[in-house]
Write a protein that holds these residues in place. Sequence first.
Motif, PDB file in Angstrom:
ATOM      1  N   GLU A 202       6.211   1.690  10.031  1.00 15.50           N
ATOM      2  CA  GLU A 202       4.958   1.527   9.295  1.00 15.50           C
ATOM      3  C   GLU A 202       4.165   0.350   9.844  1.00 15.50           C
ATOM      4  O   GLU A 202       4.717  -0.715  10.127  1.00 15.50           O
ATOM      5  CB  GLU A 202       5.234   1.294   7.802  1.00 15.50           C
ATOM      6  CG  GLU A 202       6.037   2.397   7.130  1.00 15.50           C
ATOM      7  CD  GLU A 202       5.236   3.664   6.918  1.00 15.50           C
ATOM      8  OE1 GLU A 202       3.983   3.590   6.942  1.00 15.50           O
ATOM      9  OE2 GLU A 202       5.848   4.731   6.734  1.00 15.50           O
TER      10      GLU A 202
ATOM     11  N   GLN B  20       0.828  -1.210   0.000  1.00 19.20           N
ATOM     12  CA  GLN B  20       0.000   0.000   0.000  1.00 19.20           C
ATOM     13  C   GLN B  20       0.862   1.260   0.000  1.00 19.20           C
ATOM     14  O   GLN B  20       0.460   2.301  -0.510  1.00 19.20           O
ATOM     15  CB  GLN B  20      -0.889   0.033   1.246  1.00 19.20           C
ATOM     16  CG  GLN B  20      -1.854  -1.127   1.380  1.00 19.20           C
ATOM     17  CD  GLN B  20      -2.514  -1.102   2.742  1.00 19.20           C
ATOM     18  OE1 GLN B  20      -3.694  -0.839   2.864  1.00 19.20           O
ATOM     19  NE2 GLN B  20      -1.747  -1.368   3.788  1.00 19.20           N
ATOM     20  N   ARG B  21       2.020   1.175   0.636  1.00 22.54           N
ATOM     21  CA  ARG B  21       2.939   2.316   0.708  1.00 22.54           C
ATOM     22  C   ARG B  21       4.316   1.808   0.274  1.00 22.54           C
ATOM     23  O   ARG B  21       5.198   1.559   1.098  1.00 22.54           O
ATOM     24  CB  ARG B  21       2.950   2.879   2.127  1.00 22.54           C
ATOM     25  CG  ARG B  21       3.743   4.147   2.302  1.00 22.54           C
ATOM     26  CD  ARG B  21       3.466   4.763   3.671  1.00 22.54           C
ATOM     27  NE  ARG B  21       2.283   5.609   3.644  1.00 22.54           N
ATOM     28  CZ  ARG B  21       1.676   6.084   4.734  1.00 22.54           C
ATOM     29  NH1 ARG B  21       2.124   5.777   5.943  1.00 22.54           N
ATOM     30  NH2 ARG B  21       0.608   6.867   4.623  1.00 22.54           N
TER      31      ARG B  21
ATOM     32  N   LEU C 206      -4.438   0.761   4.950  1.00 24.28           N
ATOM     33  CA  LEU C 206      -4.117   2.187   4.883  1.00 24.28           C
ATOM     34  C   LEU C 206      -5.320   2.946   4.333  1.00 24.28           C
ATOM     35  O   LEU C 206      -5.813   2.641   3.243  1.00 24.28           O
ATOM     36  CB  LEU C 206      -2.901   2.397   3.981  1.00 24.28           C
ATOM     37  CG  LEU C 206      -2.385   3.824   3.829  1.00 24.28           C
ATOM     38  CD1 LEU C 206      -1.826   4.331   5.159  1.00 24.28           C
ATOM     39  CD2 LEU C 206      -1.298   3.880   2.748  1.00 24.28           C
TER      40      LEU C 206
ATOM     41  N   ALA D 148      -6.862   5.634   2.364  1.00 27.82           N
ATOM     42  CA  ALA D 148      -6.324   6.436   1.265  1.00 27.82           C
ATOM     43  C   ALA D 148      -6.578   7.933   1.477  1.00 27.82           C
ATOM     44  O   ALA D 148      -5.776   8.767   1.042  1.00 27.82           O
ATOM     45  CB  ALA D 148      -6.937   5.985  -0.060  1.00 27.82           C
ATOM     46  N   GLU D 149      -7.673   8.280   2.121  1.00 32.99           N
ATOM     47  CA  GLU D 149      -8.002   9.692   2.306  1.00 32.99           C
ATOM     48  C   GLU D 149      -7.203  10.332   3.429  1.00 32.99           C
ATOM     49  O   GLU D 149      -6.655  11.425   3.274  1.00 32.99           O
ATOM     50  CB  GLU D 149      -9.503   9.838   2.575  1.00 32.99           C
ATOM     51  CG  GLU D 149     -10.376   9.487   1.379  1.00 32.99           C
ATOM     52  CD  GLU D 149     -11.842   9.797   1.627  1.00 32.99           C
ATOM     53  OE1 GLU D 149     -12.157  10.392   2.684  1.00 32.99           O
ATOM     54  OE2 GLU D 149     -12.663   9.443   0.761  1.00 32.99           O
ATOM     55  N   SER D 150      -7.145   9.661   4.570  1.00 33.94           N
ATOM     56  CA  SER D 150      -6.456  10.244   5.726  1.00 33.94           C
ATOM     57  C   SER D 150      -4.953   9.976   5.719  1.00 33.94           C
ATOM     58  O   SER D 150      -4.186  10.692   6.359  1.00 33.94           O
ATOM     59  CB  SER D 150      -7.051   9.710   7.024  1.00 33.94           C
ATOM     60  OG  SER D 150      -6.749   8.315   7.179  1.00 33.94           O
ATOM     61  N   GLY D 151      -4.540   8.910   4.996  1.00 39.29           N
ATOM     62  CA  GLY D 151      -3.137   8.520   5.018  1.00 39.29           C
ATOM     63  C   GLY D 151      -2.741   7.830   6.303  1.00 39.29           C
ATOM     64  O   GLY D 151      -1.548   7.629   6.562  1.00 39.29           O
ATOM     65  N   GLU D 152      -3.728   7.432   7.109  1.00 40.90           N
ATOM     66  CA  GLU D 152      -3.479   6.764   8.380  1.00 40.90           C
ATOM     67  C   GLU D 152      -3.845   5.282   8.284  1.00 40.90           C
ATOM     68  O   GLU D 152      -4.727   4.896   7.520  1.00 40.90           O
ATOM     69  CB  GLU D 152      -4.294   7.405   9.493  1.00 40.90           C
ATOM     70  CG  GLU D 152      -3.984   8.878   9.744  1.00 40.90           C
ATOM     71  CD  GLU D 152      -2.589   9.079  10.315  1.00 40.90           C
ATOM     72  OE1 GLU D 152      -2.135   8.191  11.073  1.00 40.90           O
ATOM     73  OE2 GLU D 152      -1.969  10.121  10.021  1.00 40.90           O
ATOM     74  N   TYR D 153      -3.172   4.462   9.095  1.00 39.48           N
ATOM     75  CA  TYR D 153      -3.494   3.041   9.150  1.00 39.48           C
ATOM     76  C   TYR D 153      -4.732   2.835  10.018  1.00 39.48           C
ATOM     77  O   TYR D 153      -4.909   3.509  11.042  1.00 39.48           O
ATOM     78  CB  TYR D 153      -2.321   2.244   9.700  1.00 39.48           C
ATOM     79  CG  TYR D 153      -1.135   2.217   8.758  1.00 39.48           C
ATOM     80  CD1 TYR D 153      -1.147   1.429   7.620  1.00 39.48           C
ATOM     81  CD2 TYR D 153      -0.003   3.003   9.001  1.00 39.48           C
ATOM     82  CE1 TYR D 153      -0.074   1.400   6.746  1.00 39.48           C
ATOM     83  CE2 TYR D 153       1.076   2.984   8.133  1.00 39.48           C
ATOM     84  CZ  TYR D 153       1.037   2.184   7.003  1.00 39.48           C
ATOM     85  OH  TYR D 153       2.106   2.175   6.142  1.00 39.48           O
TER      86      TYR D 153
END
Length: 351
Positions: free
Chosen positions: A292, A138-139, A297, A299-304
Motif C-alpha cells: 500500500e 484511509q484504508r 487515496l 475515494a472514487e477510483s480506489g487508487e493512490y
Amino acid sequence: MSAVPQAGRPASGKRAFLAGATGYIGRNVARELVARGWEVVCFARRQSGIAGTNSLDRTRAILAGCEVRVGEVCEAESLRRDGFRGEAFDAVVSCLASRSGGIKDSWRIDYQASKDLLDASLECGASHFLLLSAICVQRPRLAFQQAKLKMEHELAGSGITWTIVRPTAFFKSLSGQIEAVKRGRPFTVFRNSRAACKPIAEADLAAFMADCLEDPARQNRILPIGGPGPALSAEDCGRLLFELLGREPKFRRVPLSIFHIAIPLLSALGLVLPRFRDKAEFARIGRYYATESMLVLDAESGEYDAAATPSHGGTSLRDFYRRALENGLDGQELGDHALFADSGGGERPQP
C-alpha cells in the motif's frame, strides 16, 4: 490596568499541552512551538525514549525550553493530576502512538490514551486539539489504523475545535537500510511492489503542525501532508542511496508470497499461544507497507494519487540520505520498528 491572566495561563495566551513529546515527531513539535513563543508543557514518563533508555534529566535536556511533567499517559487520573493539574491551556497536541503496533498496545495508546487526553482537554477548556494521525487510516486493515480512525471520529464529534494531520512516511522509516548499504550489502525490496510515498522531514512536519494551531483555515479539517518532490518507491529510495555512494545499484528482491505463508501460520499459532497474535499483526504490518502506498487515496477510483498528496517543506529525502551517509543516524533509530526496516517502505508515524 491590564487584565490578570487566568491561573496557569501566560499573558501571551499561547500555552500548549503536548503528549508524546519524547518521540520522533513530538520533540520537534515541542521545539517548533517554543521557537514561536508558545509556553509548552510536555507530559512524559520518568524513563522515556526507545526501551525507556532516557532518564528524566535527559528528557528535560531534549525538551529544553519546555516544562516537563512526569506521569503515565495511559492512566487517566495521572494525566489529570500530574499533567493538566487543573490548569488552562489554549491548545492540546497529541503525538501519541503505539511503539510496536501490537493489537493491545494500539488500542491502549492510539485510542484509549488519546481519548483520555481529549477528555482532559475538554475539562480544562482548551480551544484547539491537534491530533497527529497517519495517512494509512484511509484504508484501515490493521489494529493501530482502526484505533487511530476511531480516535479521529471521537475528536471530530467532540465539539472542540480540532485539526487532524495525516502525514505520509517519515524519513526515519526510510533509514533502516542505510548502514547496510554503506557496508556493501544490497538494498532489499519486495518483488512487484508498487507502493510509494512522499516522505517528509520531522522538522518540516513539526512546522506544518505548528501552523495548524495558528491558521484558522486549518481548523476542523483532516489534512494529509507529504514532503517535497515526487512520490518514491522503495526501489527509487535504493537507487538514490547508491547514487549518493557512487555505486551501481544492487538489489535483493523478496517475494511478497512470504507473507502468504507467515501470516496464516502465525495467526493459527496465535489461537493457541497469545504471544503469536502480535507476531501475526507485525507480519500484516509488513505486508501492508509492502503493498500500500502512503499517498492520498482517491475515494472514487480506489487508487493512490501522488498529485493529490500535498507537499510541504524544503528538506528532501536526498538531503536526508546525504546527511545520514556523512554523519550517521543519530536520532533516527528505528527501535521497535526494525522489524520492517528492510522493506524499504513507509512506517507508522511514531512517538
